[in-house]
Design an enzyme around this catalytic site. Structure first.
Site, mmCIF file in Angstrom:
data_model
loop_
_atom_site.group_PDB
_atom_site.id
_atom_site.type_symbol
_atom_site.label_atom_id
_atom_site.label_comp_id
_atom_site.label_asym_id
_atom_site.label_seq_id
_atom_site.Cartn_x
_atom_site.Cartn_y
_atom_site.Cartn_z
ATOM 1 N N PRO A 10 0.794 -1.228 0.000
ATOM 2 C CA PRO A 10 0.000 0.000 0.000
ATOM 3 C C PRO A 10 0.827 1.280 0.000
ATOM 4 C CG PRO A 10 -0.094 -1.100 2.136
ATOM 5 C CD PRO A 10 0.561 -2.046 1.185
ATOM 6 N N ASN A 11 0.315 2.235 -0.742
ATOM 7 C CA ASN A 11 0.847 3.608 -0.838
ATOM 8 C C ASN A 11 2.124 3.723 -1.660
ATOM 9 O OD1 ASN A 11 -1.193 4.916 0.735
ATOM 10 N ND2 ASN A 11 -0.308 3.929 2.527
ATOM 11 N N ARG A 18 5.157 12.395 -3.124
ATOM 12 C CA ARG A 18 5.141 12.960 -1.780
ATOM 13 C C ARG A 18 6.271 12.362 -0.953
ATOM 14 N NH1 ARG A 18 -0.913 14.197 -0.962
ATOM 15 N NH2 ARG A 18 -1.355 14.275 -3.170
ATOM 16 N N TYR A 23 11.478 8.653 1.221
ATOM 17 C CA TYR A 23 11.455 7.539 0.268
ATOM 18 C C TYR A 23 12.190 7.820 -1.045
ATOM 19 C CZ TYR A 23 7.937 5.838 3.502
ATOM 20 O OH TYR A 23 7.294 5.412 4.628
ATOM 21 N N ASN A 74 7.917 -5.695 -1.004
ATOM 22 C CA ASN A 74 7.864 -4.570 -0.080
ATOM 23 C C ASN A 74 6.395 -4.459 0.294
ATOM 24 O OD1 ASN A 74 7.821 -2.251 1.382
ATOM 25 N ND2 ASN A 74 8.883 -0.983 -0.137
ATOM 26 N N ALA A 77 3.205 -0.795 4.781
ATOM 27 C CA ALA A 77 2.744 -0.812 6.177
ATOM 28 C C ALA A 77 2.221 -2.191 6.600
ATOM 29 C CB ALA A 77 1.668 0.252 6.365
ATOM 30 N N GLU A 98 12.435 -9.783 1.587
ATOM 31 C CA GLU A 98 11.692 -8.590 2.008
ATOM 32 C C GLU A 98 12.569 -7.359 1.802
ATOM 33 O OE1 GLU A 98 10.720 -8.741 6.177
ATOM 34 O OE2 GLU A 98 10.128 -6.633 6.221
ATOM 35 N N HIS A 100 12.782 -2.873 1.895
ATOM 36 C CA HIS A 100 12.223 -1.569 2.276
ATOM 37 C C HIS A 100 13.121 -0.467 1.755
ATOM 38 C CE1 HIS A 100 9.221 -3.383 4.772
ATOM 39 N NE2 HIS A 100 10.156 -4.200 5.220
ATOM 40 N N ARG A 107 13.444 4.328 12.306
ATOM 41 C CA ARG A 107 12.185 5.078 12.302
ATOM 42 C C ARG A 107 11.360 4.753 13.554
ATOM 43 N NH1 ARG A 107 9.439 4.797 6.650
ATOM 44 N NH2 ARG A 107 8.360 6.588 7.586
HETATM 45 O O1 CA2 Z 1 10.531 1.849 3.653
HETATM 46 C C1 CA2 Z 1 9.672 1.176 3.066
HETATM 47 O O2 CA2 Z 1 9.841 0.683 1.948
HETATM 48 C C2 CA2 Z 1 8.300 0.975 3.741
HETATM 49 O O3 CA2 Z 1 7.865 -0.353 3.434
HETATM 50 C C3 CA2 Z 1 7.384 2.009 3.116
HETATM 51 C C4 CA2 Z 1 5.989 2.031 3.730
HETATM 52 C C5 CA2 Z 1 6.066 2.124 5.271
HETATM 53 O O4 CA2 Z 1 4.762 2.017 5.812
HETATM 54 C C6 CA2 Z 1 6.962 1.039 5.842
HETATM 55 O O5 CA2 Z 1 7.032 1.208 7.245
HETATM 56 C C7 CA2 Z 1 8.362 1.109 5.261
HETATM 57 C C8 CA2 Z 1 5.208 3.246 3.159
HETATM 58 C C9 CA2 Z 1 4.964 3.129 1.672
HETATM 59 C C10 CA2 Z 1 5.064 4.432 0.932
HETATM 60 O O6 CA2 Z 1 4.261 5.420 1.518
HETATM 61 C C11 CA2 Z 1 4.217 6.677 0.953
HETATM 62 C C12 CA2 Z 1 3.370 7.574 1.593
HETATM 63 C C13 CA2 Z 1 3.259 8.853 1.123
HETATM 64 C C14 CA2 Z 1 3.985 9.256 -0.003
HETATM 65 C C15 CA2 Z 1 4.822 8.358 -0.631
HETATM 66 C C16 CA2 Z 1 4.931 7.064 -0.153
#
Ligand code: CA2
Length: 145
Positions: A10-11, A18, A23, A74, A77, A98, A100, A107
């Protein structure tokens, strides 16, 4: 030729639009392009899916059985919440790496635990889009050995 399923949770579709500070500025399309190029060099085939839905990711893992020899994931969340994705990966017994983008251990405490890590071959965290490339290489090395 090995076939690898790449799963983005997700996301991750928001990447590059963003939070570039955490990231990086690469979009998911950029990362997928880098993965395709790396796969060519490693002489493996990859199939890529991004989903914001836990059940869709579980279904994709089930469908990988008999189709793919490795999974690069990946889970976003869901890494920190999803017993369902972990059980699916454990159930199909497909070697999984896995990855990230961020270093989840630098974090918030809630990101320090991964449900997937104990059933994965290994985890790569903190190298931005290189985490995916390193993860793909590690997975293919594992399959080749
Ligand atoms: O560091 C990573 O790859 C994560 O898997 C990214 C996830 C986060 O919840 C994990 O803890 C670590 C978040 C995905 C991306 O989220 C975004 C949110 C807003 C803007 C861009 C990306």
């Amino acid at each position: 030729m090995f076939s690898i399923l790449v799963l983005h949770g997700p996301n991750l579709n928001l990447l590059g639009q963003r939070e570039p500070g955490i990231y990086g500025s690469a979009t998911l399309e950029d990362i997928n392009g880098l993965l395709e190029r790396e796969a060519l060099g490693l002489q493996v085939k990859i199939s890529i899916l991004q989903s914001n839905h836990e059940g869709a990711l579980v279904d994709a893992v089930h469908s990988a059985w008999g189709q793919h020899q490795g999974i690069l994931i990946n889970a976003g969340a869901y890494t920190h919440t999803s017993v369902a994705i972990r059980d699916a990966l454990a159930g199909v017994k497909i070697p999984t790496v896995e990855v990230h983008l961020s270093n989840i251990y630098r974090r918030e405490a809630f990101r320090h635990h991964s449900y997937i890590a104990p059933i994965a071959i290994g985890q790569i965290s903190g190298f931005g889009s290189d985490s995916y490339l390193l993860g793909l290489r590690a997975l293919v090395n594992h399959l080749n050995n």
